[in-house]
Design a protein around this motif. Structure first.
Motif, short mmCIF file in Angstrom:
data_model
loop_
_atom_site.label_atom_id
_atom_site.label_comp_id
_atom_site.label_asym_id
_atom_site.label_seq_id
_atom_site.Cartn_x
_atom_site.Cartn_y
_atom_site.Cartn_z
N ILE A 225 0.98 -1.13 0.07
CA ILE A 225 0.19 -0.02 0.07
C ILE A 225 0.78 1.17 -0.15
O ILE A 225 1.91 1.20 0.63
CB ILE A 225 -0.84 -0.15 1.23
N GLY A 226 0.32 2.39 -0.80
CA GLY A 226 1.02 3.62 -0.68
C GLY A 226 0.14 4.69 -0.37
O GLY A 226 -1.25 4.38 -0.62
N ILE A 227 0.62 5.53 0.54
CA ILE A 227 -0.17 6.48 0.93
C ILE A 227 0.24 8.00 1.14
O ILE A 227 1.37 8.24 1.43
CB ILE A 227 -0.86 6.19 2.39
N CYS A 228 -0.62 8.79 0.42
CA CYS A 228 -0.14 10.29 0.81
C CYS A 228 -1.54 10.84 1.51
O CYS A 228 -2.37 10.97 0.91
CB CYS A 228 -0.09 10.95 -0.70
N ASP A 229 -1.30 11.70 2.46
CA ASP A 229 -2.13 12.21 3.55
C ASP A 229 -2.29 13.82 2.82
O ASP A 229 -1.75 13.96 1.90
CB ASP A 229 -1.40 12.41 4.89
N ALA A 230 -3.30 14.30 3.56
CA ALA A 230 -3.97 15.53 3.13
C ALA A 230 -2.79 16.75 2.98
O ALA A 230 -2.86 17.34 1.93
CB ALA A 230 -5.16 16.04 3.94
N PRO A 231 -2.01 16.94 3.92
CA PRO A 231 -1.05 17.92 3.89
C PRO A 231 -0.16 17.80 2.51
O PRO A 231 0.29 18.73 1.94
CB PRO A 231 -0.27 17.77 5.05
N THR A 232 0.15 16.45 2.27
CA THR A 232 1.12 16.07 1.04
C THR A 232 0.39 16.70 -0.20
O THR A 232 1.08 16.85 -1.02
CB THR A 232 1.51 14.81 1.13
N ILE A 233 -0.88 16.17 -0.05
CA ILE A 233 -1.93 16.56 -1.32
C ILE A 233 -1.83 17.96 -1.52
O ILE A 233 -1.65 18.38 -2.62
CB ILE A 233 -3.28 15.80 -1.12
N LEU B 49 3.51 9.76 -6.38
CA LEU B 49 4.17 9.49 -4.99
C LEU B 49 3.73 8.06 -4.33
O LEU B 49 4.80 7.41 -3.99
CB LEU B 49 4.48 10.59 -4.19
N ALA B 50 2.56 8.42 -4.20
CA ALA B 50 1.82 7.04 -3.41
C ALA B 50 2.12 5.49 -4.15
O ALA B 50 2.34 4.69 -3.78
CB ALA B 50 0.59 7.54 -2.96
N MET B 51 1.91 5.94 -5.59
CA MET B 51 2.13 4.72 -6.31
C MET B 51 3.54 4.39 -6.37
O MET B 51 3.65 2.96 -6.29
CB MET B 51 1.69 4.95 -7.91
#
Length: 253
Positions: free
Chosen positions: A130-138, A149-151
């Motif tokens: 799993i890859g994850i980018c949170d709201a601040p990164t978005i 980046l999450a991919m």
């Protein structure tokens, strides 16, 4: 003689897929109940064959590539459009004997079927991540780049290094051969499996956030801008998981 058997017994037998000789005997049984049971059996068999053919088509690309690239990872994302929560990606490497017939675009499946298949995929996959980018990164990177980046994170965190990537409508910024497929979750079983995993992981996470941040109905809207979510946003303001760069969130900051 089949007529010595009850229709209930024959119906139970037909659930076990009897051989052709036995089916021939049952076809000669004059009882209407037996003939109706045979028709139901034939419909079930036709449905299974259609599902098998559909899966074979969704594995066509993988089968073409497997001789050269034995470890193919399907990549997909979920959560680019919501006002709150992270974007989640999944990378899934399927075995060459993959046989889960109903693995398809997660959007075409019911919630209960997605959860069932999610658990089955976890059990049969060669590898997944799993890859994850949170709201601040978005907010900082923009949603498209955050998804890239999450991919990349999902690919890089796989235990087995893939030889090739099949990606739903995007390019993954990693040094690997890859193919971008429009509507890839309908064309590739590997991407479809990734879409199911990403969707279920994100839905589970947003259900947890519904307890952490009550009042926005996250458990039911997964962070999308539904009426209840917008009402909660107007009354309570943004949470730490809201995307400040998205409209209408920024007007409540």
């Amino acid at each position: 003689m089949s007529e010595s058997e009850s229709i209930a017994q024959i119906k139970a037998e037909l659930l076990m897929t009897p051989d052709l000789e036995r089916l021939t005997v049952l076809a000669a049984d004059p009882r209407k109940g037996v003939q109706l049971a045979l028709k139901q059996f034939q419909r079930r068999q036709a449905q299974v064959q259609a599902r098998q053919q559909a899966l074979a088509e969704r594995l066509r690309l993988e089968k073409q590539l497997w001789p050269q690239y034995p470890l193919i990872a399907g990549i997909d994302e979920v959560g680019r459009g919501p006002l709150a929560g992270p974007v989640i990606t999944a990378a899934v490497i399927l075995p060459h004997d993959f046989q889960l017939l109903d693995v398809n675009d997660s959007k075409q499946l019911s919630a209960s079927k997605r959860e069932e298949l999610y658990l089955e995929i976890l059990g049969v996959a060669v590898d997944l991540s799993i890859g994850i980018c949170d709201a601040p990164t978005i907010d900082r990177e923009n949603i498209y780049h955050a998804t890239e980046l999450a991919m990349a994170q999902a690919v890089n965190d796989l235990h087995f290094h893939p030889n090739f990537l099949l990606v739903d409508a995007m390019h993954v910024p990693v040094d690997l051969p890859q193919q971008k497929l429009i509507k890839g979750d309908q064309k590739s079983a590997s991407i479809a499996a990734a879409s199911i995993v990403a969707k279920q992981v994100r839905d589970h996470l947003m259900g947890m956030y519904d307890h952490v941040y009550p009042g926005y109905d996250f458990a039911h809207n997964a962070g999308y801008g539904t009426q209840k979510h917008l009402a909660g946003l107007a009354e309570l303001g943004p949470t730490p998981i809201h995307r400040h760069s998205f409209s209408p969130v920024h007007q409540y900051l």
